[in-house]
Design an enzyme around this catalytic site. Sequence first.
Site, PDB file in Angstrom:
ATOM      1  N   CYS A 187     -59.063  71.209  53.150  1.00 20.61           N
ATOM      2  CA  CYS A 187     -58.786  71.129  54.669  1.00 20.61           C
ATOM      3  C   CYS A 187     -58.790  72.480  55.069  1.00 20.61           C
ATOM      4  O   CYS A 187     -58.873  73.618  54.340  1.00 20.61           O
ATOM      5  CB  CYS A 187     -57.352  70.449  54.973  1.00 20.61           C
ATOM      6  SG  CYS A 187     -55.979  71.149  54.495  1.00 20.61           S
ATOM      7  N   HIS A 238     -52.053  73.445  45.860  1.00 22.59           N
ATOM      8  CA  HIS A 238     -51.559  72.612  44.496  1.00 22.59           C
ATOM      9  C   HIS A 238     -52.807  72.139  43.671  1.00 22.59           C
ATOM     10  O   HIS A 238     -53.264  71.147  43.827  1.00 22.59           O
ATOM     11  CB  HIS A 238     -50.791  71.366  44.928  1.00 22.59           C
ATOM     12  CG  HIS A 238     -49.664  71.509  45.315  1.00 22.59           C
ATOM     13  ND1 HIS A 238     -48.806  70.816  46.252  1.00 22.59           N
ATOM     14  CD2 HIS A 238     -48.520  72.125  44.473  1.00 22.59           C
ATOM     15  CE1 HIS A 238     -47.438  71.218  46.313  1.00 22.59           C
ATOM     16  NE2 HIS A 238     -47.234  72.086  45.197  1.00 22.59           N
ATOM     17  N   CYS A 288     -50.551  77.572  56.956  1.00 25.04           N
ATOM     18  CA  CYS A 288     -51.428  76.583  57.844  1.00 25.04           C
ATOM     19  C   CYS A 288     -50.834  76.823  59.431  1.00 25.04           C
ATOM     20  O   CYS A 288     -49.638  76.483  59.750  1.00 25.04           O
ATOM     21  CB  CYS A 288     -51.518  75.214  57.498  1.00 25.04           C
ATOM     22  SG  CYS A 288     -52.215  74.042  58.415  1.00 25.04           S
ATOM     23  N   GLU A 303     -43.473  72.319  51.594  1.00 29.17           N
ATOM     24  CA  GLU A 303     -43.569  72.265  53.151  1.00 29.17           C
ATOM     25  C   GLU A 303     -42.400  71.756  53.968  1.00 29.17           C
ATOM     26  O   GLU A 303     -41.907  72.450  54.847  1.00 29.17           O
ATOM     27  CB  GLU A 303     -44.990  71.433  53.748  1.00 29.17           C
ATOM     28  CG  GLU A 303     -45.211  71.479  55.104  1.00 29.17           C
ATOM     29  CD  GLU A 303     -46.158  70.404  55.863  1.00 29.17           C
ATOM     30  OE1 GLU A 303     -45.758  69.730  56.645  1.00 29.17           O
ATOM     31  OE2 GLU A 303     -47.182  70.231  55.016  1.00 29.17           O
ATOM     32  N   THR A 337     -47.059  67.500  57.499  1.00 32.24           N
ATOM     33  CA  THR A 337     -48.236  67.225  57.952  1.00 32.24           C
ATOM     34  C   THR A 337     -49.258  66.256  57.048  1.00 32.24           C
ATOM     35  O   THR A 337     -50.087  65.793  57.577  1.00 32.24           O
ATOM     36  CB  THR A 337     -48.954  68.661  57.832  1.00 32.24           C
ATOM     37  OG1 THR A 337     -48.968  69.352  56.686  1.00 32.24           O
ATOM     38  CG2 THR A 337     -48.594  69.712  58.823  1.00 32.24           C
ATOM     39  N   CYS A 347     -51.320  66.168  60.453  1.00 34.99           N
ATOM     40  CA  CYS A 347     -52.612  66.892  60.731  1.00 34.99           C
ATOM     41  C   CYS A 347     -53.469  65.939  61.063  1.00 34.99           C
ATOM     42  O   CYS A 347     -53.504  64.928  60.079  1.00 34.99           O
ATOM     43  CB  CYS A 347     -52.604  67.735  59.824  1.00 34.99           C
ATOM     44  SG  CYS A 347     -54.162  68.384  59.291  1.00 34.99           S
ATOM     45  N   SER A 363     -50.000  67.636  44.110  1.00 34.29           N
ATOM     46  CA  SER A 363     -50.460  67.324  45.334  1.00 34.29           C
ATOM     47  C   SER A 363     -50.015  66.178  46.239  1.00 34.29           C
ATOM     48  O   SER A 363     -50.410  64.952  45.787  1.00 34.29           O
ATOM     49  CB  SER A 363     -51.929  67.415  45.324  1.00 34.29           C
ATOM     50  OG  SER A 363     -52.486  66.960  46.833  1.00 34.29           O
ATOM     51  N   ASN A 399     -50.298  65.180  49.207  1.00 35.04           N
ATOM     52  CA  ASN A 399     -51.465  64.359  50.136  1.00 35.04           C
ATOM     53  C   ASN A 399     -52.494  63.573  49.142  1.00 35.04           C
ATOM     54  O   ASN A 399     -52.837  62.458  49.335  1.00 35.04           O
ATOM     55  CB  ASN A 399     -52.263  65.390  50.948  1.00 35.04           C
ATOM     56  CG  ASN A 399     -53.261  66.094  50.297  1.00 35.04           C
ATOM     57  OD1 ASN A 399     -54.491  65.783  50.083  1.00 35.04           O
ATOM     58  ND2 ASN A 399     -52.970  67.509  50.037  1.00 35.04           N
ATOM     59  N   SER A 451     -56.329  69.743  48.690  1.00 33.86           N
ATOM     60  CA  SER A 451     -56.498  71.198  47.698  1.00 33.86           C
ATOM     61  C   SER A 451     -57.560  71.143  46.468  1.00 33.86           C
ATOM     62  O   SER A 451     -57.455  71.867  45.739  1.00 33.86           O
ATOM     63  CB  SER A 451     -55.240  71.375  47.172  1.00 33.86           C
ATOM     64  OG  SER A 451     -54.163  70.692  47.648  1.00 33.86           O
TER      65      SER A 451
END
Length: 290
Positions: A14, A48, A105, A135, A173, A201, A229, A231, A273
């Site tokens: 991203c 990550h 970010c 985060e 996010t 996000c 990770s 996400n 990532s």
Amino acid sequence: MMMEVKLAKSAGFCFGVKRAVETVYEQIERQKISDKKLSIYTYGPIIHNEQVVKDLEEKGVRVLQNREELESLKEGIVVIRSHGIGKDICELIERKGLVCVDATCPFVKRIHNIVEKESAAGKQILIIGNSGHPEVEGIKGWCSSPAITVESREEMENLAVENGKEICVVSQTTFNYNKFQELVEILKNSGYNSSVVNTICNATEERQTEAKEIASEADVMIVIGGAHSSNTRKLYEICSKECAQTCFIQSLADLKLELPESVRLVGITAGASTPNNIIEEVQNYVRNEF
């Protein structure tokens, strides 16, 4: 019939991750031509993804795992990773006279600004996200009073905030958008006075929506990303609900794939990532081998 391989358009780095990784590589190049050679550190792994972190380590970049390791530095360049850090760590870097290169970010930075302002105004900050995630830890570090983190329905239903205190809600996010909406709905029905800022996000939302669409058509779904990770894990959860044969891999080496003749569509997506070369390797392998 030919088997089709469908790669998500939104798969891979991203904006925030790409920017953070490029920032570290830029620092490596600058140090090569600098008169005063300084060591480069990242506060926590820059992203990550083990392969990226390993490549940076081979180029001399060291990962600082905690505050103590930062305390022990005498000099050097500290790159703040895309996940961001708390205000106390920023101040410590400054106090020690280290060079700070902030690759947080911008979407995360926006949350820092919101919680700093709203907590200073006396509001209770409520973060919808994974407690313990870097985060979320960084966001907490910009609140002037302790923030509350909620990630499940049960936690939201059992929320206890003192009477009359206004709540300001933000989100990690990379949180699951549908789950965020569900938790906000519970809060709204509980009678608390709250203001909600959806800080998920856009790239996360798009990636999750697209992964769900592909997984709902696919016979087999492959999700690529780092084991730590957040996400990518969420993408795996979303895809698993749509496609029973969903596998989560870090790289091609983890892929143990046996595809029966009946498989018509293999879907591929990847976390924020995951470098492009790893995605391409997996995609080419599936296209060529089956």
